[in-house]
Scaffold this motif. Sequence first.
Motif, PDB file in Angstrom:
ATOM      1  N   ASP A   9      25.189 108.980 110.961  1.00 35.53           N
ATOM      2  CA  ASP A   9      24.780 108.691 112.331  1.00 35.53           C
ATOM      3  C   ASP A   9      23.279 108.451 112.480  1.00 35.53           C
ATOM      4  OD1 ASP A   9      27.422 109.029 113.020  1.00 35.53           O
ATOM      5  OD2 ASP A   9      27.148 111.077 113.778  1.00 35.53           O
ATOM      6  N   ASN A  10      22.486 108.995 111.570  1.00 40.75           N
ATOM      7  CA  ASN A  10      21.029 108.946 111.734  1.00 40.75           C
ATOM      8  C   ASN A  10      20.292 108.230 110.607  1.00 40.75           C
ATOM      9  OD1 ASN A  10      20.658 110.665 114.205  1.00 40.75           O
ATOM     10  ND2 ASN A  10      21.856 112.049 112.928  1.00 40.75           N
ATOM     11  N   TRP A  11      21.001 107.478 109.766  1.00 43.59           N
ATOM     12  CA  TRP A  11      20.348 106.869 108.619  1.00 43.59           C
ATOM     13  C   TRP A  11      19.189 105.943 108.986  1.00 43.59           C
ATOM     14  CZ3 TRP A  11      20.013 101.728 107.708  1.00 43.59           C
ATOM     15  CH2 TRP A  11      20.917 100.890 108.356  1.00 43.59           C
ATOM     16  N   PRO A  12      19.251 105.168 110.088  1.00 42.33           N
ATOM     17  CA  PRO A  12      18.087 104.316 110.385  1.00 42.33           C
ATOM     18  C   PRO A  12      16.826 105.141 110.672  1.00 42.33           C
ATOM     19  CG  PRO A  12      20.005 103.555 111.604  1.00 42.33           C
ATOM     20  CD  PRO A  12      20.344 104.897 111.032  1.00 42.33           C
ATOM     21  N   LEU A  13      16.973 106.209 111.420  1.00 47.41           N
ATOM     22  CA  LEU A  13      15.833 107.063 111.729  1.00 47.41           C
ATOM     23  C   LEU A  13      15.307 107.748 110.469  1.00 47.41           C
ATOM     24  CD1 LEU A  13      13.984 108.287 113.851  1.00 47.41           C
ATOM     25  CD2 LEU A  13      15.702 110.061 114.227  1.00 47.41           C
ATOM     26  N   LEU A  14      16.206 108.214 109.623  1.00 44.33           N
ATOM     27  CA  LEU A  14      15.805 108.859 108.378  1.00 44.33           C
ATOM     28  C   LEU A  14      15.100 107.875 107.447  1.00 44.33           C
ATOM     29  CD1 LEU A  14      19.012 110.983 107.748  1.00 44.33           C
ATOM     30  CD2 LEU A  14      16.764 111.822 108.468  1.00 44.33           C
ATOM     31  N   LEU A  15      15.598 106.659 107.381  1.00 44.44           N
ATOM     32  CA  LEU A  15      14.972 105.629 106.553  1.00 44.44           C
ATOM     33  C   LEU A  15      13.572 105.303 107.065  1.00 44.44           C
ATOM     34  CD1 LEU A  15      15.533 103.843 104.112  1.00 44.44           C
ATOM     35  CD2 LEU A  15      16.420 102.128 105.677  1.00 44.44           C
ATOM     36  N   LEU A  16      13.425 105.202 108.361  1.00 52.91           N
ATOM     37  CA  LEU A  16      12.112 104.949 108.954  1.00 52.91           C
ATOM     38  C   LEU A  16      11.149 106.089 108.663  1.00 52.91           C
ATOM     39  CD1 LEU A  16      10.450 103.008 110.730  1.00 52.91           C
ATOM     40  CD2 LEU A  16      11.264 104.294 112.714  1.00 52.91           C
ATOM     41  N   ALA A  17      11.621 107.322 108.779  1.00 52.31           N
ATOM     42  CA  ALA A  17      10.776 108.481 108.477  1.00 52.31           C
ATOM     43  C   ALA A  17      10.366 108.490 107.010  1.00 52.31           C
ATOM     44  CB  ALA A  17      11.514 109.766 108.832  1.00 52.31           C
ATOM     45  N   LEU A  18      11.270 108.135 106.123  1.00 50.96           N
ATOM     46  CA  LEU A  18      10.937 108.055 104.701  1.00 50.96           C
ATOM     47  C   LEU A  18       9.901 106.974 104.432  1.00 50.96           C
ATOM     48  CD1 LEU A  18      14.412 108.500 102.985  1.00 50.96           C
ATOM     49  CD2 LEU A  18      12.429 110.013 102.782  1.00 50.96           C
ATOM     50  N   TRP A  19      10.035 105.828 105.093  1.00 54.13           N
ATOM     51  CA  TRP A  19       9.086 104.735 104.911  1.00 54.13           C
ATOM     52  C   TRP A  19       7.687 105.159 105.363  1.00 54.13           C
ATOM     53  CZ3 TRP A  19       6.513 101.484 108.526  1.00 54.13           C
ATOM     54  CH2 TRP A  19       5.863 100.383 107.956  1.00 54.13           C
ATOM     55  N   PHE A  20       7.585 105.767 106.554  1.00 54.43           N
ATOM     56  CA  PHE A  20       6.279 106.239 107.029  1.00 54.43           C
ATOM     57  C   PHE A  20       5.715 107.326 106.119  1.00 54.43           C
ATOM     58  CE2 PHE A  20       7.224 104.300 111.221  1.00 54.43           C
ATOM     59  CZ  PHE A  20       6.029 103.608 111.365  1.00 54.43           C
ATOM     60  N   GLY A  21       6.567 108.208 105.646  1.00 51.19           N
ATOM     61  CA  GLY A  21       6.124 109.242 104.726  1.00 51.19           C
ATOM     62  C   GLY A  21       5.603 108.664 103.429  1.00 51.19           C
ATOM     63  N   HIS A  22       6.269 107.651 102.918  1.00 52.37           N
ATOM     64  CA  HIS A  22       5.826 106.991 101.695  1.00 52.37           C
ATOM     65  C   HIS A  22       4.471 106.304 101.902  1.00 52.37           C
ATOM     66  CE1 HIS A  22       6.062 104.914  97.885  1.00 52.37           C
ATOM     67  NE2 HIS A  22       5.860 103.778  98.508  1.00 52.37           N
ATOM     68  N   LYS A  23       4.324 105.608 103.030  1.00 51.37           N
ATOM     69  CA  LYS A  23       3.027 104.959 103.333  1.00 51.37           C
ATOM     70  C   LYS A  23       1.916 105.989 103.405  1.00 51.37           C
ATOM     71  CE  LYS A  23       2.191 101.942 106.516  1.00 51.37           C
ATOM     72  NZ  LYS A  23       2.147 101.104 107.697  1.00 51.37           N
TER      73      LYS A  23
END
Length: 117
Positions: A9-23
Amino acid sequence: MDIPGFLRDNWPLLLLALWFGHKWWRSRRVKALLPSLRQQGALLLDVRSAAEFAAASAPGTVNIPLGELNQRLAEIPKSVPVVVGCASGTRSGMARMLLKKNGCAQVHNIGAWTRFL
């Protein structure tokens, strides 16, 4: 807790959080490398617009706006590391890809230009 359901249910939000965390993590890593890169004669490149650069910039940085970078590639030495920054890290990420594609071996995206300070 239904973890598979939560992830589904939350994969888009989790993916976005991972991307920002990686940056964030990569820019922190480049900032930690900055003293060593400077000793190697690194070019500190700010790819924000000329107006943004004139309003505020870090000492020792060179301004080549992203929109002009392709035409000004000859100004970028390929023999020294290049550290690229902008306002948030997005334009500098695009600049990094362009420089790598055009033969610059050591290109680092520091993210926001304020990390040069």
